[in-house]
Enzyme design. Structure first.
Site, PDB file in Angstrom:
ATOM      1  N   GLN A   1      -5.500  -0.326  -3.862  1.00 42.01           N
ATOM      2  CA  GLN A   1      -6.156  -1.424  -4.477  1.00 42.01           C
ATOM      3  C   GLN A   1      -7.112  -1.256  -5.722  1.00 42.01           C
ATOM      4  O   GLN A   1      -6.976  -1.639  -6.514  1.00 42.01           O
ATOM      5  CB  GLN A   1      -7.018  -2.178  -3.438  1.00 42.01           C
ATOM      6  CG  GLN A   1      -7.647  -3.395  -3.944  1.00 42.01           C
ATOM      7  CD  GLN A   1      -8.393  -4.228  -3.034  1.00 42.01           C
ATOM      8  OE1 GLN A   1      -7.965  -4.269  -1.791  1.00 42.01           O
ATOM      9  NE2 GLN A   1      -9.433  -5.013  -3.258  1.00 42.01           N
TER      10      GLN A   1
ATOM     11  N   CYS B   1       0.779  -1.226  -0.060  1.00 38.93           N
ATOM     12  CA  CYS B   1       0.059   0.026  -0.019  1.00 38.93           C
ATOM     13  C   CYS B   1       0.961   1.436   0.035  1.00 38.93           C
ATOM     14  O   CYS B   1       2.003   1.283   0.624  1.00 38.93           O
ATOM     15  CB  CYS B   1      -0.998   0.146   1.001  1.00 38.93           C
ATOM     16  SG  CYS B   1      -0.616   1.040   2.600  1.00 38.93           S
ATOM     17  N   GLU B   2       0.339   2.157  -0.920  1.00 36.90           N
ATOM     18  CA  GLU B   2       1.307   3.470  -0.858  1.00 36.90           C
ATOM     19  C   GLU B   2       1.081   4.278   0.196  1.00 36.90           C
ATOM     20  O   GLU B   2       2.043   5.246   0.349  1.00 36.90           O
ATOM     21  CB  GLU B   2       1.026   4.120  -2.401  1.00 36.90           C
ATOM     22  CG  GLU B   2      -0.325   4.501  -2.397  1.00 36.90           C
ATOM     23  CD  GLU B   2      -0.661   5.357  -3.813  1.00 36.90           C
ATOM     24  OE1 GLU B   2      -0.126   4.816  -4.676  1.00 36.90           O
ATOM     25  OE2 GLU B   2      -1.446   6.260  -3.776  1.00 36.90           O
ATOM     26  N   HIS B   3       0.364   4.213   1.102  1.00 39.60           N
ATOM     27  CA  HIS B   3       0.057   5.106   2.190  1.00 39.60           C
ATOM     28  C   HIS B   3       0.939   4.680   3.479  1.00 39.60           C
ATOM     29  O   HIS B   3       1.513   5.361   4.199  1.00 39.60           O
ATOM     30  CB  HIS B   3      -1.313   4.994   2.514  1.00 39.60           C
ATOM     31  CG  HIS B   3      -2.277   5.730   1.685  1.00 39.60           C
ATOM     32  ND1 HIS B   3      -3.423   4.892   1.240  1.00 39.60           N
ATOM     33  CD2 HIS B   3      -2.157   6.589   0.642  1.00 39.60           C
ATOM     34  CE1 HIS B   3      -4.126   5.654   0.311  1.00 39.60           C
ATOM     35  NE2 HIS B   3      -3.047   6.564  -0.109  1.00 39.60           N
ATOM     36  N   HIS B   4       1.053   3.430   3.476  1.00 37.41           N
ATOM     37  CA  HIS B   4       2.066   2.957   4.656  1.00 37.41           C
ATOM     38  C   HIS B   4       3.063   2.029   4.449  1.00 37.41           C
ATOM     39  O   HIS B   4       3.835   1.447   5.323  1.00 37.41           O
ATOM     40  CB  HIS B   4       1.211   2.094   5.592  1.00 37.41           C
ATOM     41  CG  HIS B   4      -0.171   2.878   6.049  1.00 37.41           C
ATOM     42  ND1 HIS B   4      -1.386   2.612   5.420  1.00 37.41           N
ATOM     43  CD2 HIS B   4      -0.376   3.932   7.126  1.00 37.41           C
ATOM     44  CE1 HIS B   4      -2.293   3.635   5.840  1.00 37.41           C
ATOM     45  NE2 HIS B   4      -1.660   4.320   6.921  1.00 37.41           N
TER      46      HIS B   4
ATOM     47  N   CYS C   1      -1.738  -2.924   6.709  1.00 43.35           N
ATOM     48  CA  CYS C   1      -2.072  -1.638   7.494  1.00 43.35           C
ATOM     49  C   CYS C   1      -3.422  -1.505   8.181  1.00 43.35           C
ATOM     50  O   CYS C   1      -3.235  -0.641   9.163  1.00 43.35           O
ATOM     51  CB  CYS C   1      -1.942  -0.332   6.527  1.00 43.35           C
ATOM     52  SG  CYS C   1      -2.992  -0.311   5.171  1.00 43.35           S
TER      53      CYS C   1
ATOM     54  N   HIS D   1      -5.617  -6.081   4.075  1.00 45.23           N
ATOM     55  CA  HIS D   1      -4.549  -4.898   4.092  1.00 45.23           C
ATOM     56  C   HIS D   1      -3.904  -4.961   5.483  1.00 45.23           C
ATOM     57  O   HIS D   1      -4.564  -4.684   6.321  1.00 45.23           O
ATOM     58  CB  HIS D   1      -5.150  -3.541   3.703  1.00 45.23           C
ATOM     59  CG  HIS D   1      -5.524  -3.212   2.460  1.00 45.23           C
ATOM     60  ND1 HIS D   1      -5.187  -2.452   1.565  1.00 45.23           N
ATOM     61  CD2 HIS D   1      -6.689  -3.893   1.786  1.00 45.23           C
ATOM     62  CE1 HIS D   1      -5.521  -2.453   0.360  1.00 45.23           C
ATOM     63  NE2 HIS D   1      -6.711  -3.342   0.597  1.00 45.23           N
TER      64      HIS D   1
HETATM   65 ZN    ZN Z   1      -2.294   1.362   3.978  1.00 48.83          ZN
END
Ligand code: ZN
Length: 191
Positions: free
Chosen positions: A123, A82-85, A153, A151
């Site tokens: 996703q 995931c690009e956020h975490h 995260c 996920h």
């Molecule tokens: Zn994430």
């Protein structure tokens, strides 16, 4: 290996070394000795999709065919970050298409999925990119892609919901326009 690449890798390893210190670790202890190098290699591998392109990956594995019924490839394993975490999301991808004179070699579906999954992703975008890629290489009458993923995260941090799963779908062409085509896809998946 060129001098430039070598310097670049050294920089990344130094960053991970410093990250270990910031986390409260001692990077010199036995178990962490090779970790900066290993972690950097692992990250490079998990994001190796940036180094690939669709044309080279498909590499002529497109074949003429009179098949005009739906083709489904189910339960393809999917691993992404995931690009956020920068934490993994893991699941399954289902791809269906209705050929229009051309079919794609079976193994290429998994390769297309990996090419986009081995990047920093959300996703929703991943699902879209896979569908567009299958459409562009096959010129099919329709393409449907569904991803079901968990996920880390969300499971390991934040709300800590261990059993939640996210489902995303993208329907193109006949899969979008025709209810019966879409239902057939969903029915075949649930079997
Ligand atoms: Zn994430």
């Amino acid at each position: 290996m060129t001098e430039i690449e070598n310097t670049e890798i050294m920089t990344e390893e130094k960053l991970i070394h410093q990250l270990l210190i910031n986390l409260g670790e001692n990077p010199e202890r036995e178990g962490l000795k090779g970790t900066p190098q290993r972690a950097w290699r692992a990250l490079r591998s998990l994001t190796s999709g940036y180094q690939q392109n669709l044309a080279a990956l498909v590499n002529g594995a497109i074949f003429q065919s009179n098949m005009d019924e739906m083709v489904i490839v189910k339960d393809i394993e999917l691993y992404s970050l995931c690009e956020h975490h920068l934490l993994p999301f893991i699941g399954k991808c289902h791809v269906a298409y209705i050929p229009d004179g051309k079919i794609l070699g079976l193994s290429k579906f998994a390769r297309i999925i990996d090419m986009y999954a081995r990047r920093l992703q959300v996703q929703e975008n991943l699902t879209q990119q896979i569908a567009q890629a299958v459409l562009s290489v096959t010129q099919a009458k329709g393409v449907g892609v569904i991803i079901e993923a968990r996920h880390l995260c969300m499971m390991m941090r934040g709300v800590e919901k261990q059993n939640s799963q996210m489902t995303t779908s993208v329907m193109l062409g006949l899969f979008r326009e025709n209810d019966r085509t879409r239902s057939e896809f969903l029915n075949l998946l649930s079997k």
